[in-house]
Design a protein around this motif. Structure first.
Motif, mmCIF file in Angstrom:
data_model
loop_
_atom_site.group_PDB
_atom_site.id
_atom_site.type_symbol
_atom_site.label_atom_id
_atom_site.label_comp_id
_atom_site.label_asym_id
_atom_site.label_seq_id
_atom_site.Cartn_x
_atom_site.Cartn_y
_atom_site.Cartn_z
ATOM 1 N N ALA A 1 0.673 -0.935 0.223
ATOM 2 C CA ALA A 1 -0.224 -0.103 -0.081
ATOM 3 C C ALA A 1 0.880 1.145 0.236
ATOM 4 O O ALA A 1 1.683 1.393 0.162
ATOM 5 C CB ALA A 1 -1.111 -0.133 1.337
ATOM 6 N N CYS A 2 0.391 2.568 -0.646
ATOM 7 C CA CYS A 2 1.078 3.857 -0.723
ATOM 8 C C CYS A 2 0.374 4.675 0.908
ATOM 9 O O CYS A 2 -0.443 4.490 1.161
ATOM 10 C CB CYS A 2 0.895 4.424 -1.905
ATOM 11 N N SER A 3 1.769 5.150 1.584
ATOM 12 C CA SER A 3 1.868 6.461 2.889
ATOM 13 C C SER A 3 2.130 6.359 2.688
ATOM 14 O O SER A 3 3.613 6.677 2.553
ATOM 15 C CB SER A 3 2.373 4.887 3.706
ATOM 16 N N GLN A 4 2.113 7.590 3.963
ATOM 17 C CA GLN A 4 2.887 8.776 4.065
ATOM 18 C C GLN A 4 2.668 8.992 5.187
ATOM 19 O O GLN A 4 1.235 8.944 6.117
ATOM 20 C CB GLN A 4 2.526 10.375 3.486
ATOM 21 N N TYR A 5 4.128 9.119 6.500
ATOM 22 C CA TYR A 5 4.369 9.802 7.813
ATOM 23 C C TYR A 5 4.707 11.547 7.614
ATOM 24 O O TYR A 5 5.839 11.310 7.015
ATOM 25 C CB TYR A 5 5.567 9.077 8.218
ATOM 26 N N LEU A 6 4.046 12.424 8.120
ATOM 27 C CA LEU A 6 4.319 13.598 8.396
ATOM 28 C C LEU A 6 4.922 14.093 9.390
ATOM 29 O O LEU A 6 3.617 14.174 10.349
ATOM 30 C CB LEU A 6 3.087 14.369 7.526
ATOM 31 N N PRO A 7 5.509 14.223 10.430
ATOM 32 C CA PRO A 7 6.200 14.897 11.473
ATOM 33 C C PRO A 7 5.813 16.448 11.530
ATOM 34 O O PRO A 7 6.676 17.575 11.279
ATOM 35 C CB PRO A 7 7.537 14.898 11.814
ATOM 36 N N LEU A 8 4.702 17.203 11.985
ATOM 37 C CA LEU A 8 4.320 18.027 11.669
ATOM 38 C C LEU A 8 5.161 18.953 12.623
ATOM 39 O O LEU A 8 5.175 20.339 12.383
ATOM 40 C CB LEU A 8 2.879 18.486 12.044
ATOM 41 N N THR A 9 5.595 18.800 13.435
ATOM 42 C CA THR A 9 6.806 19.685 14.158
ATOM 43 C C THR A 9 7.756 19.962 13.705
ATOM 44 O O THR A 9 8.285 21.369 14.221
ATOM 45 C CB THR A 9 6.861 18.613 15.860
ATOM 46 N N GLU A 10 8.056 19.097 12.839
ATOM 47 C CA GLU A 10 8.848 19.727 11.589
ATOM 48 C C GLU A 10 8.586 20.719 9.866
ATOM 49 O O GLU A 10 9.555 21.190 9.734
ATOM 50 C CB GLU A 10 9.762 18.494 11.634
ATOM 51 N N LEU A 11 7.598 19.997 10.021
ATOM 52 C CA LEU A 11 6.762 20.996 8.693
ATOM 53 C C LEU A 11 6.179 21.927 8.929
ATOM 54 O O LEU A 11 5.483 22.148 8.239
ATOM 55 C CB LEU A 11 6.417 19.729 8.227
ATOM 56 N N VAL A 12 5.775 22.264 9.961
ATOM 57 C CA VAL A 12 4.586 23.607 10.682
ATOM 58 C C VAL A 12 4.601 24.715 9.750
ATOM 59 O O VAL A 12 4.082 25.589 9.626
ATOM 60 C CB VAL A 12 4.975 23.574 12.360
ATOM 61 N N GLY A 13 6.314 25.431 9.124
ATOM 62 C CA GLY A 13 6.438 26.286 8.539
ATOM 63 C C GLY A 13 6.203 26.179 7.321
ATOM 64 O O GLY A 13 6.798 27.150 6.478
#
Length: 242
Positions: A81-93
């Motif tokens: 399957a296709c998945s994506q993990y996003l750590p928003l603490t690092e991507l908030v900008g």
């Protein structure tokens, strides 16, 4: 990016987001009958036809929330399957609209660290729209924060309601004796023999935070391999400077 099948996202930002190969469900210590066992069972089953569409996990730093989200993505990869993990603490900008665009085409999306974007109008609007398109497309979503969804300082009422759509679990911290067993389990996975005596020695002299304990184990593994030595108390003292 943590996708597997060829499923290009032409407008998706290029991110340096990588999964930890050790963040698997097999590497997550649980006791049968506890809440954490229910959490793992729910996440393992999520991509099945009758699996939960939305899951919200929360817990204090070091209890393994990030581990579980990454384990979900790794399992999705194993299942093709296709998945994506996003750590928003690092991507908030980042621009949230651009960041989330087209992700509803994936089978599973895991959003970590929602507390980092709480109260930010552009993020709240983008997340609200994203929840709706994920629902309409029938995709799976796992969200996580350091507090429960009702405790997040969200200003958009519609988003607040979306955060409670699915199952909500508090990931429980391990007792000290379970941390010892978790450390030994992780050592066995690396091919190391960690006796009860040595595990207790480490526990009493290093921070009880699981992330730090596993970092110490990583250092011991490297040193043990380089010097071809077993994990004894003198070797642990020397390697970790205790």
């Amino acid at each position: 990016m943590s996708r597997t099948r060829s499923n290009p996202l032409p407008k998706q930002l290029s991110l340096s987001v990588h999964l930890n190969d050790e963040a698997t469900f097999d590497n997550f210590f649980i006791r049968e009958g506890q809440v954490n066992a229910q959490v793992v069972a729910t996440l393992k089953y999520q991509l099945q036809p009758m699996g939960e569409q939305f899951v919200f996990l929360w817990g204090a730093t070091g209890v393994g929330v990030t581990h579980l989200l990454q384990a979900s993505c790794l399992k999705a990869q194993q299942e093709g399957a296709c998945s994506q993990y996003l750590p928003l603490t690092e991507l908030v900008g980042y621009d949230p609209e651009q960041l989330l665009e087209d992700l509803e085409r994936l089978d599973l999306v895991c959003l970590d660290g929602l507390q980092a974007v709480q109260g930010l109008p552009e993020w709240e609007r983008a997340l609200f729209r994203f929840f709706n398109v994920m629902r309409d497309s029938g995709r799976r979503l796992v969200m996580a924060a350091n507090c429960g969804p009702r405790e997040l300082s969200v200003n958009l009422p519609d988003l607040q309601s979306r955060l409670n759509w699915g199952l909500v679990y508090q990931v429980q911290p391990l007792r000290d004796d379970d941390k010892c067993r978790a450390l030994q389990m992780r050592a066995r996975a690396r091919g190391l023999e960690l006796s009860d005596e040595v595990a207790q020695f480490i526990m009493h002299r290093v921070s009880r935070d699981l992330h730090e304990l596993f970092e110490c184990l990583h250092r011991l593994d490297d040193a043990s391999l380089a010097e071809q030595r077993r994990l004894t108390i003198p070797f642990v003292k020397q390697t970790l400077g205790l």
